[in-house]
Design an enzyme around this catalytic site. Structure first.
Site, PDB file in Angstrom:
ATOM      1  N   SER A 163      11.296   4.443 -13.176  1.00 35.47           N
ATOM      2  CA  SER A 163      10.379   4.959 -12.116  1.00 35.47           C
ATOM      3  C   SER A 163      10.336   6.410 -11.909  1.00 35.47           C
ATOM      4  CB  SER A 163      10.578   3.781 -10.888  1.00 35.47           C
ATOM      5  OG  SER A 163       9.496   4.201 -10.159  1.00 35.47           O
TER       6      SER A 163
ATOM      7  N   ASP B  61       2.762  -4.558 -13.667  1.00 39.50           N
ATOM      8  CA  ASP B  61       3.354  -3.662 -12.922  1.00 39.50           C
ATOM      9  C   ASP B  61       2.537  -3.171 -11.679  1.00 39.50           C
ATOM     10  OD1 ASP B  61       4.639  -1.340 -11.996  1.00 39.50           O
ATOM     11  OD2 ASP B  61       5.673  -0.830 -13.656  1.00 39.50           O
TER      12      ASP B  61
ATOM     13  N   HIS C 294       7.607  -4.493 -12.088  1.00 40.31           N
ATOM     14  CA  HIS C 294       8.343  -2.845 -11.997  1.00 40.31           C
ATOM     15  C   HIS C 294       9.719  -2.823 -12.439  1.00 40.31           C
ATOM     16  CE1 HIS C 294       7.532   1.292 -11.422  1.00 40.31           C
ATOM     17  NE2 HIS C 294       8.469   1.437 -10.316  1.00 40.31           N
TER      18      HIS C 294
END
Length: 270
Positions: free
Chosen positions: A99, A221, A249
């Site tokens: 991320s 996601d 995610h």
């Protein structure tokens, strides 16, 4: 800042094969800490030296080092990463960032390319806001609503966001794990960190990266749509895009064997 202070600030852990010439840095995303890698790292303990750390403000030990002014952009987190590498004399490491840490790795690589040999980006995004000819996944009104909900009722927001972001609805323990990590954040730091992430735009750095890059993308996601993975693949000249058999995610938590396998194949390729 001294080496000891850097190690303490980011709760740096060194695991695996201390004598290995191969180093992997695992960097976590928003709402988690280094424990998010617990299902992936066992695959690498024997052959590699592993460096794990917590982003400043992501855990209680680093609250004293957090400054709203300093960490208003991801550049500060990238400088922290560079300082960790300097403190541990790390060069040519494999960097795996989930991320926001994917972009933190990109920033650091653009400043000091020699730190990393290859980059692995998992659910990373250079810009979350939609733009002309670019799909980031969010409008500004969406982000403003997120900030308002974090500020007004962090507990309710965290529980709702953890369910939407983790998905895997048939595996509620995963959602609970992420929710607990998210709720361990100090709400004011969570809010400022969310703003630093969601308002960021590092698209201009992508063409400057010459490293081999593995982009791992999961389906459904909420934070990073498929179009973002495709965009990264187009802009990073030496990149490979793999869609892992996972949703949500956090594929490194929900589909660790597949993610670990993809990383292993990538770092072992000549």
């Amino acid at each position: 800042m001294t080496e000891a202070n850097i190690i303490k600030r980011n709760n740096v852990s060194i695991e695996g094969n201390y004598f290995s010439k191969s180093t992997i840095i695992f960097a976590h995303g928003f709402g988690t800490d280094q424990s998010a890698w617990n299902r992936v790292k066992p695959s690498f303990l024997e052959k590699h030296k592993l460096i794990l750390y917590d982003n400043t403000g992501a855990a209680g030990d680093s609250y004293d080092s957090y400054s709203k002014e300093k960490y208003k952009s991801l550049d500060a987190y990238a400088r922290d990463l560079i300082e960790i590498c300097a403190a541990l004399n790390i060069e040519q490491a494999f960097f795996a960032g989930h991320s926001v840490s994917g972009m933190i790795g990109i920033i650091a690589a653009s400043i000091q390319p020699h730190l990393f040999s290859k980059l692995i980006l998992i659910g990373a995004s250079p810009r979350y806001l939609n733009d002309v000819n670019y799909t980031g996944g969010f409008e500004q009104s969406d982000l403003d609503s997120i900030y308002e909900n974090i500020e007004s009722n962090f507990y309710n927001w965290a529980n709702g966001f953890s369910k939407a972001a983790m998905r895997n609805f048939d595996r509620p323990l995963l959602r609970e794990e992420f929710a607990n990590l998210l709720l361990s954040l100090r709400p004011d730091i969570a809010l400022e960190t969310a703003k630093a992430i969601f308002q960021s735009d590092y698209r201009h750095l992508l063409p400057k990266i010459n490293h081999d890059v593995l982009i791992l993308q999961a389906s459904n996601d909420i934070a990073v749509p498929q179009e973002v993975g495709t965009y990264l693949n187009e802009q990073l000249k030496n990149s490979t895009l793999i869609t892992v058999n996972a949703e949500g995610h956090f594929p490194h938590m929900s589909a660790a064997p597949e993610v670990a396998g993809a990383i292993r194949n990538f770092i072992e390729a000549s």
